[in-house]
Scaffold this motif. Structure first.
Motif, PDB file in Angstrom:
ATOM      1  N   VAL A   1     -32.656  55.331  15.101  1.00 44.81           N
ATOM      2  CA  VAL A   1     -33.647  54.924  14.112  1.00 44.81           C
ATOM      3  C   VAL A   1     -34.631  56.073  13.948  1.00 44.81           C
ATOM      4  CG1 VAL A   1     -35.499  53.306  13.584  1.00 44.81           C
ATOM      5  CG2 VAL A   1     -33.404  52.487  14.673  1.00 44.81           C
ATOM      6  N   ASN A   2     -34.895  56.442  12.696  1.00 51.48           N
ATOM      7  CA  ASN A   2     -35.836  57.508  12.388  1.00 51.48           C
ATOM      8  C   ASN A   2     -36.967  56.953  11.529  1.00 51.48           C
ATOM      9  OD1 ASN A   2     -34.313  59.794  13.526  1.00 51.48           O
ATOM     10  ND2 ASN A   2     -32.822  59.225  11.976  1.00 51.48           N
ATOM     11  N   GLU A   3     -38.165  57.484  11.737  1.00 52.55           N
ATOM     12  CA  GLU A   3     -39.322  57.080  10.938  1.00 52.55           C
ATOM     13  C   GLU A   3     -39.645  58.205   9.967  1.00 52.55           C
ATOM     14  OE1 GLU A   3     -43.382  57.189   9.703  1.00 52.55           O
ATOM     15  OE2 GLU A   3     -42.700  58.461  11.335  1.00 52.55           O
ATOM     16  N   TYR A   4     -39.867  57.851   8.717  1.00 52.78           N
ATOM     17  CA  TYR A   4     -40.236  58.816   7.684  1.00 52.78           C
ATOM     18  C   TYR A   4     -41.254  58.162   6.760  1.00 52.78           C
ATOM     19  CZ  TYR A   4     -39.861  62.036   3.746  1.00 52.78           C
ATOM     20  OH  TYR A   4     -40.145  62.920   2.743  1.00 52.78           O
ATOM     21  N   GLU A   5     -42.431  58.743   6.695  1.00 51.56           N
ATOM     22  CA  GLU A   5     -43.524  58.256   5.850  1.00 51.56           C
ATOM     23  C   GLU A   5     -43.800  56.771   6.077  1.00 51.56           C
ATOM     24  OE1 GLU A   5     -42.761  59.380   1.787  1.00 51.56           O
ATOM     25  OE2 GLU A   5     -43.083  61.505   2.227  1.00 51.56           O
ATOM     26  N   GLY A   6     -43.830  56.388   7.357  1.00 50.99           N
ATOM     27  CA  GLY A   6     -44.175  55.025   7.723  1.00 50.99           C
ATOM     28  C   GLY A   6     -43.055  54.008   7.592  1.00 50.99           C
ATOM     29  N   ARG A   7     -41.882  54.449   7.182  1.00 51.99           N
ATOM     30  CA  ARG A   7     -40.730  53.546   7.047  1.00 51.99           C
ATOM     31  C   ARG A   7     -39.669  53.950   8.057  1.00 51.99           C
ATOM     32  NH1 ARG A   7     -39.265  52.254   1.000  1.00 51.99           N
ATOM     33  NH2 ARG A   7     -38.604  50.361   2.047  1.00 51.99           N
ATOM     34  N   HIS A   8     -38.896  52.975   8.493  1.00 54.89           N
ATOM     35  CA  HIS A   8     -37.859  53.223   9.489  1.00 54.89           C
ATOM     36  C   HIS A   8     -36.472  53.114   8.859  1.00 54.89           C
ATOM     37  CE1 HIS A   8     -41.342  52.365  11.994  1.00 54.89           C
ATOM     38  NE2 HIS A   8     -40.750  53.145  12.883  1.00 54.89           N
ATOM     39  N   TYR A   9     -35.604  54.041   9.253  1.00 53.66           N
ATOM     40  CA  TYR A   9     -34.249  54.113   8.726  1.00 53.66           C
ATOM     41  C   TYR A   9     -33.262  54.209   9.878  1.00 53.66           C
ATOM     42  CZ  TYR A   9     -36.753  55.308   4.477  1.00 53.66           C
ATOM     43  OH  TYR A   9     -37.612  55.289   3.414  1.00 53.66           O
ATOM     44  N   GLN A  10     -32.160  53.489   9.753  1.00 52.55           N
ATOM     45  CA  GLN A  10     -31.136  53.550  10.791  1.00 52.55           C
ATOM     46  C   GLN A  10     -30.034  54.509  10.361  1.00 52.55           C
ATOM     47  OE1 GLN A  10     -28.731  50.023  11.693  1.00 52.55           O
ATOM     48  NE2 GLN A  10     -28.955  50.584  13.832  1.00 52.55           N
ATOM     49  N   ASP A  11     -29.630  55.378  11.268  1.00 48.37           N
ATOM     50  CA  ASP A  11     -28.513  56.292  11.050  1.00 48.37           C
ATOM     51  C   ASP A  11     -27.398  55.903  12.008  1.00 48.37           C
ATOM     52  OD1 ASP A  11     -29.728  57.950   9.102  1.00 48.37           O
ATOM     53  OD2 ASP A  11     -30.780  59.042  10.689  1.00 48.37           O
ATOM     54  N   ILE A  12     -26.162  55.992  11.511  1.00 53.55           N
ATOM     55  CA  ILE A  12     -24.999  55.735  12.363  1.00 53.55           C
ATOM     56  C   ILE A  12     -24.134  56.985  12.332  1.00 53.55           C
ATOM     57  CG2 ILE A  12     -23.030  54.242  12.839  1.00 53.55           C
ATOM     58  CD1 ILE A  12     -24.430  52.080  11.126  1.00 53.55           C
ATOM     59  N   LEU A  13     -24.020  57.638  13.471  1.00 51.18           N
ATOM     60  CA  LEU A  13     -23.251  58.871  13.609  1.00 51.18           C
ATOM     61  C   LEU A  13     -21.943  58.583  14.329  1.00 51.18           C
ATOM     62  CD1 LEU A  13     -23.220  62.010  13.360  1.00 51.18           C
ATOM     63  CD2 LEU A  13     -24.179  62.045  15.659  1.00 51.18           C
ATOM     64  N   VAL A  14     -20.851  59.099  13.795  1.00 53.51           N
ATOM     65  CA  VAL A  14     -19.558  58.992  14.477  1.00 53.51           C
ATOM     66  C   VAL A  14     -19.557  60.039  15.586  1.00 53.51           C
ATOM     67  CG1 VAL A  14     -17.065  59.227  14.243  1.00 53.51           C
ATOM     68  CG2 VAL A  14     -18.383  58.131  12.424  1.00 53.51           C
ATOM     69  N   ALA A  15     -19.664  59.585  16.840  1.00 53.25           N
ATOM     70  CA  ALA A  15     -19.682  60.496  17.980  1.00 53.25           C
ATOM     71  C   ALA A  15     -18.264  60.964  18.317  1.00 53.25           C
ATOM     72  CB  ALA A  15     -20.313  59.811  19.191  1.00 53.25           C
ATOM     73  N   ASP A  16     -17.273  60.092  18.100  1.00 48.73           N
ATOM     74  CA  ASP A  16     -15.878  60.418  18.415  1.00 48.73           C
ATOM     75  C   ASP A  16     -14.993  59.523  17.552  1.00 48.73           C
ATOM     76  OD1 ASP A  16     -13.847  61.766  19.695  1.00 48.73           O
ATOM     77  OD2 ASP A  16     -13.968  60.590  21.535  1.00 48.73           O
ATOM     78  N   ILE A  17     -13.880  60.071  17.052  1.00 46.45           N
ATOM     79  CA  ILE A  17     -12.963  59.293  16.215  1.00 46.45           C
ATOM     80  C   ILE A  17     -11.538  59.739  16.513  1.00 46.45           C
ATOM     81  CG2 ILE A  17     -13.249  60.877  14.260  1.00 46.45           C
ATOM     82  CD1 ILE A  17     -12.947  58.336  12.437  1.00 46.45           C
ATOM     83  N   HIS A  18     -10.635  58.751  16.633  1.00 46.42           N
ATOM     84  CA  HIS A  18      -9.224  59.022  16.930  1.00 46.42           C
ATOM     85  C   HIS A  18      -8.340  58.125  16.075  1.00 46.42           C
ATOM     86  CE1 HIS A  18     -10.013  61.495  20.468  1.00 46.42           C
ATOM     87  NE2 HIS A  18     -11.000  60.643  20.730  1.00 46.42           N
ATOM     88  N   ARG A  19      -7.292  58.714  15.515  1.00 44.81           N
ATOM     89  CA  ARG A  19      -6.286  57.926  14.789  1.00 44.81           C
ATOM     90  C   ARG A  19      -5.512  57.086  15.794  1.00 44.81           C
ATOM     91  NH1 ARG A  19      -6.431  62.679  11.837  1.00 44.81           N
ATOM     92  NH2 ARG A  19      -6.481  62.325   9.602  1.00 44.81           N
TER      93      ARG A  19
END
Length: 86
Positions: A65-83
């Motif tokens: 979760v990141n805060e920018y100008e008083g608002r909070h945003y959730q980021d989802i990062l793919v740390a690892d991916i496998h077929r």
């Protein structure tokens, strides 16, 4: 995999070149068309990997979760991916 966008370069202070590859990918849990979906980001070498629609993958996700100008945003990062073989 529901869909995947094209990779593009973004500025990064952590990269030796000052840029890193990034792409967006929409993933869906197992369980049919009403299963939860996640709009995620892939960075670096993972961003250049291409996945087909409906391809089965196993992923490790990092939620932040990141805060920018008083608002909070959730980021989802793919740390690892496998077929996964079907």
């Amino acid at each position: 995999v529901v869909q995947q966008g094209e990779a593009f370069a973004v500025q990064s202070q952590k990269s030796e070149t000052g840029q890193v590859k990034k792409c967006n990918i929409l993933l869906q849990e197992l369980g049919g068309k009403y299963a939860d979906q996640y709009a995620c980001t892939m960075l670096g070498n993972a961003a250049t990997c291409r996945f087909s629609q409906d391809e089965l993958v196993a992923v490790s996700l990092r939620f932040t979760v990141n805060e920018y100008e008083g608002r909070h945003y959730q980021d989802i990062l793919v740390a690892d991916i496998h077929r996964l073989n079907r």
